[in-house]
Design a protein around this motif. Structure first.
Motif, short mmCIF file in Angstrom:
data_model
loop_
_atom_site.label_atom_id
_atom_site.label_comp_id
_atom_site.label_asym_id
_atom_site.label_seq_id
_atom_site.Cartn_x
_atom_site.Cartn_y
_atom_site.Cartn_z
N ALA A 43 -18.18 -26.08 -71.51
CA ALA A 43 -18.46 -25.81 -70.10
C ALA A 43 -17.51 -24.76 -69.54
N LEU A 44 -16.24 -24.85 -69.93
CA LEU A 44 -15.23 -23.95 -69.35
C LEU A 44 -15.47 -22.48 -69.69
N GLN A 71 -27.15 -18.53 -64.53
CA GLN A 71 -26.43 -19.67 -63.95
C GLN A 71 -26.40 -20.79 -64.97
N PRO A 72 -25.20 -21.29 -65.30
CA PRO A 72 -25.15 -22.41 -66.25
C PRO A 72 -25.94 -23.61 -65.73
N ASP A 73 -26.46 -24.40 -66.65
CA ASP A 73 -27.24 -25.59 -66.27
C ASP A 73 -26.38 -26.54 -65.43
N PRO A 74 -27.04 -27.35 -64.60
CA PRO A 74 -26.28 -28.30 -63.76
C PRO A 74 -25.33 -29.21 -64.54
N TYR A 75 -25.70 -29.63 -65.74
CA TYR A 75 -24.79 -30.53 -66.48
C TYR A 75 -23.52 -29.80 -66.92
N ILE A 76 -23.65 -28.49 -67.16
CA ILE A 76 -22.47 -27.69 -67.53
C ILE A 76 -21.57 -27.53 -66.29
N ARG A 84 -21.43 -29.61 -63.77
CA ARG A 84 -20.85 -30.92 -63.51
C ARG A 84 -19.66 -31.17 -64.44
N ASP A 85 -19.84 -30.87 -65.73
CA ASP A 85 -18.77 -31.12 -66.69
C ASP A 85 -17.58 -30.19 -66.45
N TYR A 86 -17.87 -28.98 -65.99
CA TYR A 86 -16.78 -28.07 -65.62
C TYR A 86 -15.96 -28.66 -64.47
N GLN A 87 -16.65 -29.15 -63.44
CA GLN A 87 -15.95 -29.72 -62.28
C GLN A 87 -15.09 -30.91 -62.71
N TYR A 88 -15.66 -31.73 -63.59
CA TYR A 88 -14.92 -32.89 -64.09
C TYR A 88 -13.67 -32.44 -64.87
N ALA A 89 -13.86 -31.47 -65.76
CA ALA A 89 -12.76 -31.02 -66.62
C ALA A 89 -11.66 -30.35 -65.79
N ARG A 90 -12.08 -29.66 -64.74
CA ARG A 90 -11.14 -28.93 -63.88
C ARG A 90 -10.06 -29.85 -63.32
#
Ligand SMILES: [Fe+2]
Ligand SMILES: [Fe+2]
Length: 244
Positions: free
Chosen positions: A139-140, A165-170, A172-178
């Motif tokens: 995702a990052l 635009q990356p898919d919504p799950y990417i 979401r996972d980016y926000q989580y990882a951040r």
């Protein structure tokens, strides 16, 4: 004959030269073929492939991670050069391993969601943080972080178009990882991820013998033959044409 028919005829001719019939799994051919149409086994009187495909280099009895690199992961220059760069940049040793392994999903298996696949394959054998970093580099990769000099890859504009635009799950996972305590570990994979590898730089796998020895838990039965939750994935890479 259509292109698909020609390809299938060539395949039949090829498989007639083999002792055993090879029936490709759906994922090999999905898209080239309509997955609603069942794949049939040619009625040629032969047994089907139930082990190692003779067209592939034979895996050793108790395969190690390096055996997979040598016989299944293709020329792994991208991985080795990324790991070497990480080493040069003074990255912690277990994250050098993460760089060495970050794209083994692609190298051995499948492109889409390769970070998730790779992490799952590796989870039983590496530190939790290493698997985590590999999962989230996926995702990052799509999001810049100026603080470490990571810009959105120019290559992605070329590959996916300027308005991708990356898919919504990417996202979401980016926000989580951040927000995660291991964020920087996954980010370091991106920072050391070399796109344009230099064909003049030769890296040998053996340079990483010690790193792998210290941070990868090689199962004594061999990868694939142990009873870990991901052993079947290693077996699939070892024997991709096994009928069942
Ligand atoms: Fe990757
Ligand atoms: Fe990569």
């Amino acid at each position: 004959m259509s292109m698909l028919e020609r390809a299938e005829a060539a395949e039949r001719a090829m498989s007639e030269e083999l002792d055993r019939t090879i029936v490709k799994s759906v994922i090999y051919v999905s898209g080239d073929r309509d997955p609603r149409v069942p794949l049939t086994r040619p009625d040629n009187g032969k047994l089907v492939m139930m082990g190692q495909d003779p067209r592939l280099p034979r895996m050793l009895e108790r395969p190690t991670l390096f055996d997979f690199f040598k016989y299944r992961f293709g020329p792994a220059n991208h991985l080795m050069q990324s790991a070497r760069l990480a080493q040069k940049n003074g990255v912690a040793e277990k994250l050098v391993l993460a760089c060495l392994l970050h794209d083994i999903g692609i190298a051995g298996f499948i492109r889409g969601d390769h970070g998730y696949w790779g992490a799952q394959m590796l989870e039983p054998y590496v530190d939790e943080e290493v698997a985590w970093a590999i999962r989230y580099h996926q995702a990052l990769r799509f999001f810049a972080d100026e603080s470490v000099g990571y810009a959105y890859p120019k290559m992605y504009v070329k590959l996916f178009g300027a308005d991708y635009q990356p898919d919504p799950y990417i996202q979401r996972d980016y926000q989580y990882a951040r927000e995660h305590k291991w964020y920087m570990s996954a980010r370091l994979i991106c920072v050391n991820d070399l796109y344009a590898f230099d064909p003049t730089v030769q890296v040998q796998l053996e340079e990483f013998t010690d790193v792998v020895g210290r941070h990868f838990r090689q199962p004594k039965e061999g990868l694939g033959w142990d009873a870990s939750p991901s052993a079947h994935m290693w077996r699939t890479i070892m024997m991709p044409t096994k009928y069942l």
